[in-house]
Design a protein around this motif. Sequence first.
Motif, PDB file in Angstrom:
ATOM      1  N   ILE A 235       0.865  -1.189   0.000  1.00  0.00           N
ATOM      2  CA  ILE A 235       0.000   0.000   0.000  1.00  0.00           C
ATOM      3  C   ILE A 235       0.892   1.226   0.000  1.00  0.00           C
ATOM      4  O   ILE A 235       1.781   1.353   0.857  1.00  0.00           O
ATOM      5  CB  ILE A 235      -0.916   0.005   1.222  1.00  0.00           C
ATOM      6  CG1 ILE A 235      -1.771  -1.274   1.223  1.00  0.00           C
ATOM      7  CG2 ILE A 235      -1.785   1.242   1.251  1.00  0.00           C
ATOM      8  CD1 ILE A 235      -2.518  -1.505   2.487  1.00  0.00           C
ATOM      9  N   SER A 237       2.029   4.711   0.859  1.00  0.00           N
ATOM     10  CA  SER A 237       1.723   5.504   2.058  1.00  0.00           C
ATOM     11  C   SER A 237       1.136   6.860   1.702  1.00  0.00           C
ATOM     12  O   SER A 237       0.450   7.473   2.528  1.00  0.00           O
ATOM     13  CB  SER A 237       2.997   5.679   2.880  1.00  0.00           C
ATOM     14  OG  SER A 237       3.964   6.388   2.116  1.00  0.00           O
TER      15      SER A 237
ATOM     16  N   GLN B  34       1.076  -4.637   3.512  1.00  0.00           N
ATOM     17  CA  GLN B  34       2.296  -3.985   3.986  1.00  0.00           C
ATOM     18  C   GLN B  34       2.357  -2.577   3.400  1.00  0.00           C
ATOM     19  O   GLN B  34       2.327  -2.397   2.182  1.00  0.00           O
ATOM     20  CB  GLN B  34       3.534  -4.801   3.554  1.00  0.00           C
ATOM     21  CG  GLN B  34       4.829  -4.175   4.040  1.00  0.00           C
ATOM     22  CD  GLN B  34       6.033  -5.015   3.672  1.00  0.00           C
ATOM     23  OE1 GLN B  34       5.899  -6.201   3.392  1.00  0.00           O
ATOM     24  NE2 GLN B  34       7.192  -4.404   3.658  1.00  0.00           N
ATOM     25  N   GLU B  35       2.405  -1.593   4.289  1.00  0.00           N
ATOM     26  CA  GLU B  35       2.486  -0.202   3.833  1.00  0.00           C
ATOM     27  C   GLU B  35       3.937   0.127   3.520  1.00  0.00           C
ATOM     28  O   GLU B  35       4.834  -0.192   4.308  1.00  0.00           O
ATOM     29  CB  GLU B  35       1.961   0.741   4.908  1.00  0.00           C
ATOM     30  CG  GLU B  35       1.717   2.136   4.388  1.00  0.00           C
ATOM     31  CD  GLU B  35       1.131   3.054   5.456  1.00  0.00           C
ATOM     32  OE1 GLU B  35       0.468   4.019   5.081  1.00  0.00           O
ATOM     33  OE2 GLU B  35       1.342   2.790   6.647  1.00  0.00           O
ATOM     34  N   VAL B  36       4.133   0.699   2.355  1.00  0.00           N
ATOM     35  CA  VAL B  36       5.485   1.055   1.924  1.00  0.00           C
ATOM     36  C   VAL B  36       5.515   2.554   1.644  1.00  0.00           C
ATOM     37  O   VAL B  36       4.473   3.167   1.386  1.00  0.00           O
ATOM     38  CB  VAL B  36       5.898   0.265   0.660  1.00  0.00           C
ATOM     39  CG1 VAL B  36       6.011  -1.205   0.954  1.00  0.00           C
ATOM     40  CG2 VAL B  36       4.914   0.499  -0.471  1.00  0.00           C
ATOM     41  N   PRO B  37       6.698   3.190   1.713  1.00  0.00           N
ATOM     42  CA  PRO B  37       6.785   4.636   1.465  1.00  0.00           C
ATOM     43  C   PRO B  37       6.195   5.016   0.118  1.00  0.00           C
ATOM     44  O   PRO B  37       5.444   5.975   0.011  1.00  0.00           O
ATOM     45  CB  PRO B  37       8.280   4.922   1.522  1.00  0.00           C
ATOM     46  CG  PRO B  37       8.852   3.815   2.349  1.00  0.00           C
ATOM     47  CD  PRO B  37       8.019   2.632   2.109  1.00  0.00           C
ATOM     48  N   SER B  38       6.558   4.271  -0.901  1.00  0.00           N
ATOM     49  CA  SER B  38       6.085   4.626  -2.236  1.00  0.00           C
ATOM     50  C   SER B  38       6.097   3.396  -3.112  1.00  0.00           C
ATOM     51  O   SER B  38       6.891   2.479  -2.913  1.00  0.00           O
ATOM     52  CB  SER B  38       6.979   5.703  -2.849  1.00  0.00           C
ATOM     53  OG  SER B  38       6.578   5.954  -4.180  1.00  0.00           O
ATOM     54  N   LEU B  39       5.171   3.366  -4.051  1.00  0.00           N
ATOM     55  CA  LEU B  39       5.099   2.237  -4.975  1.00  0.00           C
ATOM     56  C   LEU B  39       5.765   2.565  -6.302  1.00  0.00           C
ATOM     57  O   LEU B  39       5.607   1.819  -7.270  1.00  0.00           O
ATOM     58  CB  LEU B  39       3.644   1.848  -5.222  1.00  0.00           C
ATOM     59  CG  LEU B  39       2.911   1.203  -4.038  1.00  0.00           C
ATOM     60  CD1 LEU B  39       1.449   0.960  -4.406  1.00  0.00           C
ATOM     61  CD2 LEU B  39       3.563  -0.106  -3.668  1.00  0.00           C
ATOM     62  N   VAL B  40       6.468   3.722  -6.350  1.00  0.00           N
ATOM     63  CA  VAL B  40       7.030   4.169  -7.623  1.00  0.00           C
ATOM     64  C   VAL B  40       7.921   3.099  -8.228  1.00  0.00           C
ATOM     65  O   VAL B  40       7.745   2.681  -9.383  1.00  0.00           O
ATOM     66  CB  VAL B  40       7.821   5.477  -7.409  1.00  0.00           C
ATOM     67  CG1 VAL B  40       8.557   5.852  -8.677  1.00  0.00           C
ATOM     68  CG2 VAL B  40       6.871   6.582  -7.002  1.00  0.00           C
ATOM     69  N   LEU B  41       8.855   2.645  -7.434  1.00  0.00           N
ATOM     70  CA  LEU B  41       9.805   1.674  -7.965  1.00  0.00           C
ATOM     71  C   LEU B  41       9.145   0.327  -8.219  1.00  0.00           C
ATOM     72  O   LEU B  41       9.406  -0.337  -9.222  1.00  0.00           O
ATOM     73  CB  LEU B  41      10.973   1.507  -6.995  1.00  0.00           C
ATOM     74  CG  LEU B  41      11.977   2.659  -6.982  1.00  0.00           C
ATOM     75  CD1 LEU B  41      13.009   2.448  -5.898  1.00  0.00           C
ATOM     76  CD2 LEU B  41      12.671   2.771  -8.331  1.00  0.00           C
ATOM     77  N   TRP B  42       8.265  -0.090  -7.295  1.00  0.00           N
ATOM     78  CA  TRP B  42       7.639  -1.413  -7.443  1.00  0.00           C
ATOM     79  C   TRP B  42       6.776  -1.463  -8.690  1.00  0.00           C
ATOM     80  O   TRP B  42       6.710  -2.489  -9.364  1.00  0.00           O
ATOM     81  CB  TRP B  42       6.810  -1.729  -6.200  1.00  0.00           C
ATOM     82  CG  TRP B  42       7.659  -2.140  -5.021  1.00  0.00           C
ATOM     83  CD1 TRP B  42       7.841  -1.453  -3.870  1.00  0.00           C
ATOM     84  CD2 TRP B  42       8.450  -3.317  -4.920  1.00  0.00           C
ATOM     85  NE1 TRP B  42       8.697  -2.107  -3.043  1.00  0.00           N
ATOM     86  CE2 TRP B  42       9.091  -3.276  -3.659  1.00  0.00           C
ATOM     87  CE3 TRP B  42       8.687  -4.396  -5.751  1.00  0.00           C
ATOM     88  CZ2 TRP B  42       9.947  -4.261  -3.239  1.00  0.00           C
ATOM     89  CZ3 TRP B  42       9.540  -5.392  -5.324  1.00  0.00           C
ATOM     90  CH2 TRP B  42      10.165  -5.322  -4.074  1.00  0.00           C
ATOM     91  N   ARG B  43       6.084  -0.345  -8.993  1.00  0.00           N
ATOM     92  CA  ARG B  43       5.267  -0.339 -10.209  1.00  0.00           C
ATOM     93  C   ARG B  43       6.137  -0.491 -11.445  1.00  0.00           C
ATOM     94  O   ARG B  43       5.791  -1.203 -12.385  1.00  0.00           O
ATOM     95  CB  ARG B  43       4.465   0.961 -10.290  1.00  0.00           C
ATOM     96  CG  ARG B  43       3.284   0.985  -9.360  1.00  0.00           C
ATOM     97  CD  ARG B  43       2.253   2.017  -9.786  1.00  0.00           C
ATOM     98  NE  ARG B  43       1.183   2.098  -8.815  1.00  0.00           N
ATOM     99  CZ  ARG B  43       0.202   1.214  -8.736  1.00  0.00           C
ATOM    100  NH1 ARG B  43       0.155   0.195  -9.586  1.00  0.00           N
ATOM    101  NH2 ARG B  43      -0.747   1.347  -7.823  1.00  0.00           N
TER     102      ARG B  43
END
Lengths: 301, 634
Positions: A235, A237, B34-43
Amino acid sequence: MTQASNQPRITELLDHQLLSYIERMRLNPNRRLTNRSRGEHLRGRSGQSNEFADYRDYTAGDDVRFIDWNIFARLRRPYLKIFQQEEEMHVTVLIDASTSMTFEDKLTRAKQLAAAFGVMGLMNLERVSVYAFNQRNNGIGVLRPCIGRQSMRKLFAFIEKIEGGGEAPLDEAIDLMLTRHRGRGIAVVLSDFLTHGDLRRSFNVLHSAGLEPFAIQILGPTELDPELTGDLRMIDSETGQMLDVSAAGDLIGLYHEYRENFTRNLEQLTRHRSGRFVCINAGDDLRHILFDVLRRRGWVR
Amino acid sequence: MSWPGFYSLGGAWLFLLMGPLVLLYFLKLRRPRQEVPSLVLWRQVLNDNRVNSPLQKFKRNLLLLLQLLLLCAIVLAAMQPYMRGNVADVQRLPILIDTSASMGALDRAGGVSRLEAARQQVHRMIDGLGSKQEIALITYSRTARKLTDFTSNKRILREALDSLVVEDVPSDIEDALRMTAALAQTEPFERVLLLSDGNFPSRSDFPLPFRLEYQKLEPAGPNIGITAFNARRAGDNQWDVFASIEGSQNFTDTPATVTATLELLQDGQPVGEPQRIIISQGQMQRLAWTVHGESATSLELRLTTDGFDSLASDNYAYLDLAPARPVWVYVPQSLFRHRLAFRGIPGVRIFPEGDSTTTSQTTFDIIVSDDPADLSRTARTRLFVGIIPPELQAFITTREEPSLVVDWQRSDDLLRYLNLDDHVLMTKPVWAEGVGEADLEERGFEVLVYGQSGPLLLRQRVGDDLTFYQLFHTHDSTQHYSIYFVMMLQNLVEIAMHQAGLSETAAQPTGVLPPLRVSPQMNYQVKPPRGSTRTMRSDPNALLAGIAAPYVGRYVVQESGLTGSAVAQIGASLVSARESSLHAQPAIEFREQSVQANLAEVKTDHSYWRTVLFVGLIIMVLEWWYFQRKPGGW
């Protein structure tokens, strides 16, 4: 050392010993981007400082006060003394206080670095201003340009009050900052740079505004070396978006590859604009960052 | 190619669990957030072509695939798969295992015995035993013995199988077949598996009530052994000892001869020099020695082969010789004609000696008497003249009438070469009313000579003892005037010599030792050459009978107790030409059918549920390793 630690601290961000070290450090920009106002940075042209630079022939209209009368007495020809010009540099610190920076002490590390850069600027009689954008409540917080050691408390108070929690993109925050900022110098950008926005444009406008970008990417330990087990629903943040990820052998490898490419791309963006870039681990010790990483790279001296 | 079957096909219903499994997988009800700072890289990572390649898509669904495989493995294991063997449809299978002496033969030097090969084969069958299949283990050598009832309990079967040992006795397959037929009366089955090396007679009169699968084991290696060991009286105080050494039919080396050394020991001391012999395939050699035998002596013959000898039990033979003494005959003075006749027979010593009416000698080989009081005297051979056995006095009476001999058993040892036609008797034994020969046979008597109205001569065998009853007295007949009178006494002496082992004797074969004459109603300990000591009790007739001797060697019989003195030492030997030949019959001819040997190993159903379950375990470990391991581990 023990005595120093027992004394009341000026700020929670830096202890006394570290602060005393930082006070003796100076910023070392690549370019001399200065303002016309009098300051501590020598300019190539002549000026009004006490530093002697050269002699030149007197021409009509020159201020006779700068004629070197001793030379005139010996040579019977008027020569004009030329002094160096000293100008001030504007140190602008941009702190990304978005929600993503609240993970793993990234914001704390950013505030500490901002305080360190601010102290260096103030102690070098630079004009220092601080912008905290993407804050939880106000969107953007500004410490108006200040100068001198007497502004240190104001600087610390401002930085300590910064709270993370905003979610606006970094490029928009830089645009907003430039609408208020005046003066040339350096722009220290403390962020994780994890944004979907166009950072190329942001660095361009910084460069155009006469600010040399000092970009420091602060990433948490799990961002640098993530652990992925089983199936996860990640998710965001800031946006709340979800992404399902299943652990597979080479997925982590691909992540590392993308992160390194991302970092390399940021470094190129700053270097092409005469700036500097470094990626640090929020988990690293502040002394290591200041006295080892930044000093080795020539950011400070 | 045989297709696999399933013992529990109903377990296939568990495959329906695949539906809920797939459903739950895609619903991902329990996917952790799971909360992550940002999904930029994962996307960006997940949008990469490499992640979305078919292989990577497969990897992303690998968890589902592994879970399906794991479920399949568990369900297959629950269905209990098996590979059909030769006896796939057999639910009950009695297995007859030969444990006779020849099964102890090795296939090569340092190899395994035939019994061990059979044991391994049965172990494999037990391993593949299905849950609905049952096995009964029957072992046979001289006699058959049921080791287990029909059971599918592998532990019981394995324990019974491991307890099998080779007995140094010839085999009797008919006894095993009889026991199996009796078993079929209570627990029916169709097929019987016979595991043997084929060392049994090629013909049998046994009517097979079931189908016999004759599984012949791999042939053993070459063997030479002692097949006969006997002695014959050679004059006074001497014995001629004979031994036969035979080679088996399966010599393979060239030239097909084996050299060996024979050593004869008398009471532990060697007799002469060891003899070297050369035996060819299937050939026999006879060897002879002369030994002194003033007193009872024990002989041991040892055969040592220079090369490999597959069977060890036939390399030893034992012979116990009685003292080479005269036959001791007790004849009272009243039977002076008998005493006179015995004097003319060589090797006979008559008691009471001279004109004496008493003797201090208590042990006799023959008792000839007309005194009913002598019925209590014991000897291996007795002849009572003019006496009707007390237990038959109600069945036979005598009349003072002349009579003749009607018939006699000419083949009997006592009546050999005799002609009784001209005998005239002044006494006439007569059957009592309603009594016949069958009544005598019921009481252990056999009629040897028939008179006009009743029996004239009876024989009774009690254990190894023989007692003859001549129902008329000699002096009431013309018997003593005939040459046949002396010949009958000569036959009696020969019978006694044979009974007492005074004329010739042979090595006691393994199996059951002859009855020993000991004190009545006493406990005795029998120490076999191998195994534990056994306690036995003598019967009221002072006979210790039924001593099992399954192994070659000396058996020591002693009185019970710590200080019990040895009563007898009897050596038992294999001395079986058939066992030593290791001949393997390719078939058994029964009355109405022939059973051919099958060299290929009979295979039962081979169960695979453990293997499938093990594969499932591997899948589970693989899944755990792949998805739970530390990232970047490889």
